[in-house]
Design a protein around this motif. Structure first.
Motif, PDB file in Angstrom:
ATOM      1  N   ALA A  59       0.828  -1.210   0.000  1.00  0.00           N
ATOM      2  CA  ALA A  59       0.000   0.000   0.000  1.00  0.00           C
ATOM      3  C   ALA A  59       0.862   1.260   0.000  1.00  0.00           C
ATOM      4  CB  ALA A  59      -0.935  -0.015   1.214  1.00  0.00           C
ATOM      5  N   ALA A  60       1.954   1.233   0.753  1.00  0.00           N
ATOM      6  CA  ALA A  60       2.841   2.407   0.810  1.00  0.00           C
ATOM      7  C   ALA A  60       3.468   2.676  -0.555  1.00  0.00           C
ATOM      8  CB  ALA A  60       3.930   2.183   1.860  1.00  0.00           C
ATOM      9  N   ILE A  61       3.829   1.590  -1.276  1.00  0.00           N
ATOM     10  CA  ILE A  61       4.412   1.765  -2.616  1.00  0.00           C
ATOM     11  C   ILE A  61       3.367   2.331  -3.565  1.00  0.00           C
ATOM     12  CG2 ILE A  61       5.371   0.514  -4.604  1.00  0.00           C
ATOM     13  CD1 ILE A  61       6.637  -1.420  -2.508  1.00  0.00           C
ATOM     14  N   GLN A  62       2.109   1.890  -3.408  1.00  0.00           N
ATOM     15  CA  GLN A  62       1.063   2.369  -4.314  1.00  0.00           C
ATOM     16  C   GLN A  62       0.811   3.877  -4.182  1.00  0.00           C
ATOM     17  OE1 GLN A  62      -1.739  -0.697  -3.296  1.00  0.00           O
ATOM     18  NE2 GLN A  62      -1.519  -1.705  -5.265  1.00  0.00           N
ATOM     19  N   PHE A  63       1.126   4.439  -3.014  1.00  0.00           N
ATOM     20  CA  PHE A  63       1.030   5.895  -2.890  1.00  0.00           C
ATOM     21  C   PHE A  63       2.069   6.582  -3.776  1.00  0.00           C
ATOM     22  CE2 PHE A  63      -1.632   5.773   0.950  1.00  0.00           C
ATOM     23  CZ  PHE A  63      -2.360   6.943   0.801  1.00  0.00           C
ATOM     24  N   LEU A  64       3.222   5.928  -3.949  1.00  0.00           N
ATOM     25  CA  LEU A  64       4.328   6.548  -4.682  1.00  0.00           C
ATOM     26  C   LEU A  64       4.323   6.180  -6.156  1.00  0.00           C
ATOM     27  CD1 LEU A  64       7.054   5.817  -2.003  1.00  0.00           C
ATOM     28  CD2 LEU A  64       6.097   8.062  -2.558  1.00  0.00           C
TER      29      LEU A  64
END
Lengths: 481, 223
Positions: A40-45
């Motif tokens: 999920a954190a990667i999907q923000f970026l």
């Protein structure tokens, strides 16, 4: 290495054995939670990452569900673990307890596989029954809801019967009362309504009254139990603290619910009630903080006065995690919660990354820490080790995890601050305002730091698991020499 | 008794009794307030709408009316204002039809897991915009970029088109995935969004979306 988790010194204590089984599943689900958080954190970026294959909604759902479920597993495990010490009796129906464990674990596995592979369904009742209910944190489909209630009732009945048969210590009395409330509240989230305000109203009965009332009391009970166990704190003093904590936690937490009723369609009087009682919520957290540090310091001082050398704690890693809990609960739940709890502030901060910052530090500080401490107690007991000393891996685990979570919290706080100024105060929270705020460098950089700190946390988790798997066997061998 | 010379402040029975009383009192207060609140947030009726009775959560047939979100001097924040009749997907919906459509929409919003990206009434995930007042968002109004991109003439048609083919209409690098939403489900979702925008949320979100003009002019100091 895997044989080292097949622990062997339970000497007929079925409750403790069952407790360890719950701990093992809990740590696996903790890992799943962190992995999903990383996605999920990667999907923000990188917005295209796993797009239309494993979207943010799926990663996020598994992230928060794994969190809730691993904590519930570790909580159940802790209750089974402490049962014989507190009641002086053995678990009355160990076989049924074990069966319930396997039923629950099978159900959780099926639910997670459905989340991952089926994800969403058509807008019908069947989806709510079989795939997911789409209600944050309690997405489990209805068949699983009912199953969970049955399994939890079996667990509760087992604990209650053992409690009735044995000693009734203050610690165990609070535990039994608290578990009844915890289990009962789950029922408030098990119906469907077309009215979204009504939906959210009852949803908070589960979420808030769990996390900010019954779970906090549960933590108080664990702290009390583990202080007696680890540093030999006096039961009278510990139990007096516990009752004071229960008084303050329920006294502030039950009506503190008001801070969730500011903007969901509910009447304005919740502004005043929510502001007052949620402002009181940090007070018991200060008490818990003082309780742990006071008892630790006092027992250490008493031991020194008697001429003993070295640490008074007989379990290094566990006391470290429990002291971290005292700090983390106060900081994450208390300070970060109070930041945005007043309606004058909350009208701008509600639904921004501020909430995420508070959520990360509070869940970790208040719950994860003490539950990990309980796991170390489990390892110590399972190997029959008199003094469990922290290893390099224990230290790396606690340091990296704490540093990682604090880093994520600070990053998300900065992102939330930017969102409040730009998206909310300046632009008014519409579609355009939202994306304007998501693109600004403050936000993007903060999200980058969040992802990096997420990786740090994950590395810490690997050290933690490695330590839990090896510390018992190694120290037993070392002490046998 | 063993603890006869102990001060009340260190007496376990005293604290146990206090804990029980405080917990009981707080619980009773919460239940009492909940009864009052549940009365106030139960859904209104079609008759309320006809007679101009303001309910905090209006009936599903509110989809037949124009909804606006205006500053109220008396209350000191924005409140939903229900105006004259306005066709929804080109027609007026009977009470029963409106109820069914809202039911489908709410069910779909859960079945498609909307809350794990979007925020509803400020709760949910923060990966995608807050939908509390999405129906009123200037971007979806006539002349707004989101309506323009779908080539539709009304807010409801534009929203329904977008929901069925979200990845055909990228509004941002972070896109909404195709969730297999059917035409009927999309209508239901739009009804759900319109009804949600009519809920009195005590002024949340505050200062919701400055006027379309400000919006078109990029009226911000953010750059």
């Amino acid at each position: 290495m895997l044989t080292s988790i097949k622990t062997n010194e339970f000497a007929g204590d079925k409750g403790k054995e069952l407790g360890m089984m719950y701990f093992r599943v809990a740590i696996i689900l903790f890992g799943a939670q962190l992995l999903m958080g990383l996605i999920a954190a990667i999907q923000f970026l990188v917005p295209g990452f796993l797009f239309e294959l494993f979207d943010f909604n799926v990663a996020r759902m598994v992230h928060i569900n794994a969190l809730v479920v691993w904590m519930l597993y570790a909580m159940i495990g802790s209750v089974y673990f402490m049962l014989s010490d507190e009641t002086g009796e053995q678990l009355v129906h160990a076989g049924i307890g074990k069966l319930a464990f396997w039923v629950l674990t099978a159900a959780v596995t099926v639910v997670v596989l459905v989340y991952i592979f089926i994800q969403v369904g058509p807008g019908t009742e069947a989806t709510i029954w079989l795939i997911n209910e789409g209600r944050e944190y309690i997405e489990a489909p209805r068949w699983a809801d009912i199953g969970i209630v049955v399994v939890v009732l079996i667990f509760y009945w087992n604990v209650f019967a053992t409690f009735m048969k044995g000693k009734k210590t203050g610690i165990m009395t609070v535990m039994v009362a608290d578990l009844l409330a915890l289990a009962g509240l789950y029922v408030a989230g098990m119906f469907f309504t077309d009215n979204i305000s009504m939906d959210q109203f009852w949803w908070w009965w589960v979420i808030h009254l769990w996390v900010e009332a019954t779970w906090e009391v549960f933590v108080g009970v664990l702290a009390a139990y583990s202080l007696i166990k680890i540093i030999g704190a006096k039961r009278e003093i510990v139990e007096m603290w516990l009752w004071i904590e229960v008084l303050m936690l329920f006294g502030s937490g039950i009506l503190g619910m008001g801070h969730h009723y500011f903007w969901i369609g509910t009447p304005e009087y919740w502004w005043e009630i929510g502001a007052l009682f949620s402002a009181l919520e940090p007070v018991p957290l200060v008490a818990m903080f003082v309780h742990v540090l006071y008892d630790w310091g006092k027992e250490q001082g008493a031991a020194k006065a008697e001429g003993h050398k070295g640490a008074v704690a007989n379990n290094g890693p566990a006391i470290a995690w429990i002291v971290t809990n005292a700090f983390g609960n106060f900081l994450g739940a208390g300070v970060w919660g109070f930041f945005h709890t007043l309606p004058q502030v909350n009208i701008y901060t509600h639904g921004t990354q501020f909430t995420a910052a508070h959520g990360h530090l509070a869940f970790f500080g208040a719950y994860a820490t003490i539950l990990i401490g309980m796991m170390y107690l489990g390892v110590q007991y399972a190997y029959g080790i008199e003094r469990l000393k922290a290893t390099f891996k224990s230290k790396m685990g606690i340091f990296l995890i704490v540093f990682g979570v604090l880093g994520m919290t600070v990053a998300l706080t900065i992102a939330g601050y930017e969102q409040v100024l730009v998206e909310r105060a300046e632009l008014g929270g519409g579609w355009n305002a939202f994306f304007q705020a998501q693109e600004l460098p403050w936000y993007v950089q903060a999200m980058m730091w969040r992802a990096i700190m997420g990786v740090v946390t994950f590395v810490g988790f690997i050290y933690l698991v490695w330590d839990l798997l090896t510390i018992g066997k190694e120290q037993k061998a070392a002490q046998a020499v | 008794m063993a603890n006869k010379n102990v001060s009340v402040w260190t007496s376990i029975p005293f604290w146990r009794r206090s804990a029980a009383w405080v917990t009981g009192f707080a619980t009773i207060l919460l239940i009492w307030l909940s009864f009052d609140t549940l009365g106030q947030i139960s859904m209104g009726t079609a008759a309320d709408l006809k007679n101009g009775v303001d309910k905090r959560v209006p009936a599903a047939s509110v989809i037949n009316y124009k909804i606006d979100y205006k500053y109220s001097k008396k209350r000191g924040h924005e409140v939903p204002v229900i105006g004259e009749k306005q066709p929804f997907f080109g027609k007026e919906w009977s009470e029963k039809e409106a109820d069914q459509l809202l039911h489908l929409g709410k069910l779909t919003s859960q079945a498609k897991n909307c809350m794990n990206c979007h925020t509803l009434l400020g709760n949910g995930a923060y990966f995608a915009p807050d939908l509390t007042k999405a129906w009123l968002d200037p971007a979806w109004q006539n002349g707004g970029p989101l309506q323009g991109m779908t080539g539709k003439k009304t807010v409801e048609e534009a929203m329904a088109e977008f929901l069925q083919h979200p990845s055909q209409y990228p509004t941002h690098a972070r896109m909404m995935p195709d969730l297999g939403i059917t035409a009927e489900e999309a209508k239901g979702l739009v009804a759900f969004l319109k009804q949600m925008s009519s809920i009195d949320t005590n002024g949340f979100p505050r200062g919701f979306s400055k006027t379309l003009k400000t919006f078109e002019a990029g009226g911000t100091y953010a750059h």
